[in-house]
Design a protein around this motif. Structure first.
Motif, short mmCIF file in Angstrom:
data_model
loop_
_atom_site.label_atom_id
_atom_site.label_comp_id
_atom_site.label_asym_id
_atom_site.label_seq_id
_atom_site.Cartn_x
_atom_site.Cartn_y
_atom_site.Cartn_z
N LYS A 36 0.47 -1.34 0.14
CA LYS A 36 0.08 -0.26 0.04
C LYS A 36 1.10 1.55 0.43
CE LYS A 36 -3.94 -2.22 1.97
NZ LYS A 36 -5.08 -2.23 2.99
N LEU A 37 2.03 1.47 0.77
CA LEU A 37 2.69 2.43 1.19
C LEU A 37 3.80 2.64 -0.42
CD1 LEU A 37 4.26 5.09 2.81
CD2 LEU A 37 5.68 2.98 2.78
N ASP A 38 3.70 1.74 -0.93
CA ASP A 38 4.68 1.71 -2.66
C ASP A 38 3.63 2.42 -3.62
OD1 ASP A 38 6.44 0.45 -1.73
OD2 ASP A 38 7.14 -1.68 -2.46
N GLN A 39 2.64 2.49 -3.37
CA GLN A 39 1.43 2.62 -4.16
C GLN A 39 1.12 4.33 -3.72
OE1 GLN A 39 -2.48 -0.25 -4.88
NE2 GLN A 39 -0.93 -1.37 -3.69
N VAL A 40 1.06 4.60 -3.01
CA VAL A 40 0.72 5.72 -2.85
C VAL A 40 2.24 6.48 -2.78
CG1 VAL A 40 0.64 7.44 -0.69
CG2 VAL A 40 -0.54 5.12 -0.37
N LYS A 41 3.25 5.62 -2.47
CA LYS A 41 4.22 7.27 -2.95
C LYS A 41 4.15 6.68 -4.57
CE LYS A 41 7.82 5.42 -0.21
NZ LYS A 41 8.71 4.45 0.62
N ALA A 42 4.11 6.24 -5.54
CA ALA A 42 3.64 5.96 -6.81
C ALA A 42 3.22 7.63 -6.97
CB ALA A 42 3.38 4.92 -7.71
N ASP A 43 2.21 6.65 -7.07
CA ASP A 43 0.81 8.01 -6.87
C ASP A 43 1.05 9.75 -6.90
OD1 ASP A 43 -1.12 6.11 -7.50
OD2 ASP A 43 -2.07 5.98 -6.15
N ALA A 44 1.61 9.35 -5.38
CA ALA A 44 2.35 11.35 -5.03
C ALA A 44 3.51 11.79 -6.17
CB ALA A 44 2.98 11.17 -3.30
N LYS A 45 4.07 10.40 -6.88
CA LYS A 45 5.19 11.28 -7.42
C LYS A 45 4.36 11.62 -8.43
CE LYS A 45 9.08 8.20 -5.66
NZ LYS A 45 9.54 6.90 -5.87
N LYS A 46 3.47 10.41 -8.87
CA LYS A 46 3.17 11.28 -10.33
C LYS A 46 2.02 12.50 -9.61
CE LYS A 46 -0.34 8.85 -13.90
NZ LYS A 46 -0.49 10.54 -14.42
N VAL A 47 1.10 12.87 -9.25
CA VAL A 47 0.78 14.35 -8.90
C VAL A 47 1.64 14.59 -8.71
CG1 VAL A 47 -0.27 15.17 -7.17
CG2 VAL A 47 -1.09 13.25 -7.40
N GLY A 48 3.13 15.10 -8.01
CA GLY A 48 4.13 15.95 -7.91
C GLY A 48 4.34 16.30 -9.39
N ASP A 49 4.77 15.66 -10.42
CA ASP A 49 5.53 15.33 -11.89
C ASP A 49 3.85 16.62 -12.80
OD1 ASP A 49 7.29 14.64 -11.56
OD2 ASP A 49 6.81 12.84 -12.20
N ASP A 50 2.60 16.26 -12.34
CA ASP A 50 1.67 16.20 -12.72
C ASP A 50 1.39 18.07 -12.64
OD1 ASP A 50 0.83 14.12 -14.25
OD2 ASP A 50 -0.53 13.89 -12.91
N VAL A 51 2.16 18.06 -11.33
CA VAL A 51 1.78 19.31 -10.48
C VAL A 51 2.96 20.20 -11.31
CG1 VAL A 51 2.13 21.13 -8.87
CG2 VAL A 51 0.57 19.64 -8.71
N LYS A 52 4.27 19.94 -11.51
CA LYS A 52 5.56 21.07 -11.74
C LYS A 52 4.64 20.83 -13.07
CE LYS A 52 10.24 18.59 -13.58
NZ LYS A 52 11.22 18.17 -13.27
N ASP A 53 4.77 19.98 -14.01
CA ASP A 53 4.08 19.88 -15.16
C ASP A 53 2.88 21.46 -15.99
OD1 ASP A 53 5.71 18.24 -16.70
OD2 ASP A 53 3.87 16.77 -16.84
N ALA A 54 2.70 21.20 -15.14
CA ALA A 54 1.26 22.28 -14.84
C ALA A 54 2.09 23.95 -14.98
CB ALA A 54 -0.05 22.09 -14.35
N PHE A 55 3.35 23.51 -14.23
CA PHE A 55 3.56 25.10 -13.69
C PHE A 55 4.41 25.37 -15.18
CE2 PHE A 55 2.51 24.76 -9.63
CZ PHE A 55 1.83 26.13 -9.52
N ASP A 56 5.04 24.09 -16.09
CA ASP A 56 6.09 24.76 -17.31
C ASP A 56 5.55 25.15 -18.00
OD1 ASP A 56 8.18 23.75 -15.60
OD2 ASP A 56 8.17 21.67 -16.63
N LYS A 57 3.76 25.12 -18.35
CA LYS A 57 3.66 25.34 -19.50
C LYS A 57 2.64 26.55 -19.07
CE LYS A 57 0.95 21.05 -19.90
NZ LYS A 57 0.41 20.26 -20.40
#
Length: 57
Positions: A36-57
């Motif tokens: 469960k922790l591995d899944q949460v970590k993967a989701d958090a990394k994906k959200v972080g990348d999505d936020v980063k991409d939103a600011f890069d646009k």
């Protein structure tokens, strides 16, 4: 987010699901929690990348 990052996060999530499933099958609570922790970590990394991409646009 690059395709490689997306694939990496999806792979991490799949590993977490596998760990959780094996933990369920063997009644291993520690392995379930790790999965469960591995899944949460993967989701958090994906959200972080999505936020980063939103600011890069």
């Amino acid at each position: 987010m690059g395709a490689m990052d997306d694939a990496k996060h999806n792979a991490e999530k799949l590993v977490g699901k596998a760990k959780e499933g094996i933990g369920d099958a063997t009644d291993n609570e520690k392995l379930q929690a790790e999965g469960k922790l591995d899944q949460v970590k993967a989701d958090a990394k994906k959200v972080g990348d999505d936020v980063k991409d939103a600011f890069d646009k």
